[in-house]
Motif scaffolding. Structure first.
Motif: not given
Length: 412
Positions: A306-329
């Motif tokens: 689970v600990g490693v899965a949480m680290a994966g979730a952290l990277l997943w969230g950071l990587g997801t952040a800019l795609g949608f809003p920057t596409g709109m921009s």
């Protein structure tokens, strides 16, 4: 911090757009927090509730392709306000249908109207957000979307409190309907002044129609980028917690904790968006983000505990952040055509939220949740390759010193 020389009107509009995003996000959570109550009151099965929920998505899908034309006709401020009126009307119909009449059909109609309202509102506030970016010469769209996330969190917390206090569904939804209309009425008064063309008035030079926007390769590819990153985000929303529960025999609370890690990371990434875009430029920042998301999903899927899965979730969230809003921009680079292009990009991108959950559900039934979410990593890789489409439009006014810096590197 914005430059002290920034026009006061643009700074007021920035605050108003933040408010519009917060209220829009709050609507989503207000409704979601009442879904179990609505299902139980109407005595629906899970499949029956799924059909009812489809009405909300259907309203959005119908309205979003037309929203750009509406914005061009009446302007972002009135579109946001009228969208909020539609949301309030729809919620009121749902409230009466559920607690007053106990009928499904009018509740579905109310959700359809609310879906159409929030879609129009969504496109218009993104158009206004891109205009504010240009006035302030700062890439802050990601922060507007962070405000949307904040609205969902605040509204979810309020929903939990109201449920514990025993507040009925009708009172919650009706009260929120009043809040939405009042809030957007106040906020849109500070939107940037830019009158929409009157009926029969000649269109500005260089403007295109909505039909022409649907034929532009750059606009469509940006839509593909937004679709891919929306799919990456939507996969986490729907399946990350279940993946932790099923993949590691964890409790539901641990699964929710993993999703919380994702949401917090994504919000932090959006708040840091102006710095990232200013440092790397739009294209490189998006490629880096998509790569981080793909790696995060890979770590999540292959995690031994689970600990490693949480680290994966952290990277997943950071990587997801800019795609949608920057596409709109990127879609709003050229002010005269921002409305129609944002409408097209939104329409393409939002199909991921509509089609993604059932497609992944079918995959999960056959290969398991943890394996099924690898589809999101594939989407992130596709997003990485199409990110070049977000380079500033050749006939638009790019932010910062874009003409000297082809990727539109922005000041922070």
């Amino acid at each position: 911090m914005s430059s002290p020389t920034a026009p006061a009107a643009a700074l007021r509009a920035r605050t108003a757009v933040y408010a519009a995003f917060v209220l829009n996000g709050a609507f989503v959570s207000a409704w979601v927090s009442r879904i179990p109550s609505v299902r139980d009151t109407l005595d629906l099965s899970n499949s029956g509730m799924s059909v009812l929920l489809l009405a909300l998505s259907a309203g959005s899908v119908v309205a979003m392709p037309l929203a750009g034309a509406v914005v061009l006709r009446i302007g972002p401020a009135r579109t946001v306000f009228l969208g909020s009126v539609a949301v309030a009307t729809g919620l009121s119909v749902v409230a009466v249908s559920v607690d007053g009449l106990g009928l499904v059909a009018p509740a579905a109609l109310g959700l359809f109207v609310a879906g159409a309202g929030t879609a129009s509102w969504d496109v218009a506030m993104n158009v206004e957000g891109s205009a504010v970016e240009r006035r302030l010469d700062r890439a802050i769209m990601s922060r507007f979307h962070a405000a949307w996330s904040l609205g969902t969190v605040l509204s979810a917390g309020l929903g939990v409190l109201l449920l514990r206090l025993g507040v009925p569904t009708w009172a919650h939804l009706a009260g929120f309907a009043v809040l939405v209309v009042t809030g957007t009425a106040i906020a849109t008064r500070s939107f940037l002044v830019g009158a929409a063309p009157a009926a029969g008035e000649e269109r500005p030079a260089g403007s295109i129609t909505l039909r022409q926007a649907w034929r532009e390769p750059r606009t469509l590819v940006i839509g593909v980028l937004v679709l891919c990153m929306a799919f990456v985000e939507g996969t986490a929303n729907d399946w990350l917690a279940l993946g932790i529960v099923d993949g590691h025999a964890a409790t539901h609370s641990v699964g929710v904790a993993g999703f919380t890690v994702f949401v917090v990371a994504m919000t932090a990434g959006r708040l840091s968006g102006p710095w990232l875009l200013g440092t790397f430029g739009r294209v490189r920042a998006l490629r880096l983000s998509a790569a981080v998301a793909a790696v995060g999903i890979g770590v999540f899927v292959l995690s031994p505990n689970v600990g490693v899965a949480m680290a994966g979730a952290l990277l997943w969230g950071l990587g997801t952040a800019l795609g949608f809003p920057t596409g709109m921009s990127a879609a709003g680079d050229q002010e005269v055509n921002a409305a129609v292009r944002v409408s097209v990009v939104s329409s393409v991108g939002y199909t991921a939220f509509l089609a993604g959950p059932p497609l992944l559900g079918l995959l999960a039934d056959h290969i398991g949740v943890m394996t099924a979410v690898t589809a999101a990593a594939v989407a992130a890789v596709v997003g990485l390759f199409v990110a070049s489409a977000t380079a500033p439009h050749s006939d638009g006014v790019a932010l910062g010193s874009a003409r000297a810096r082809p990727e539109g590197k922005l000041s922070s």
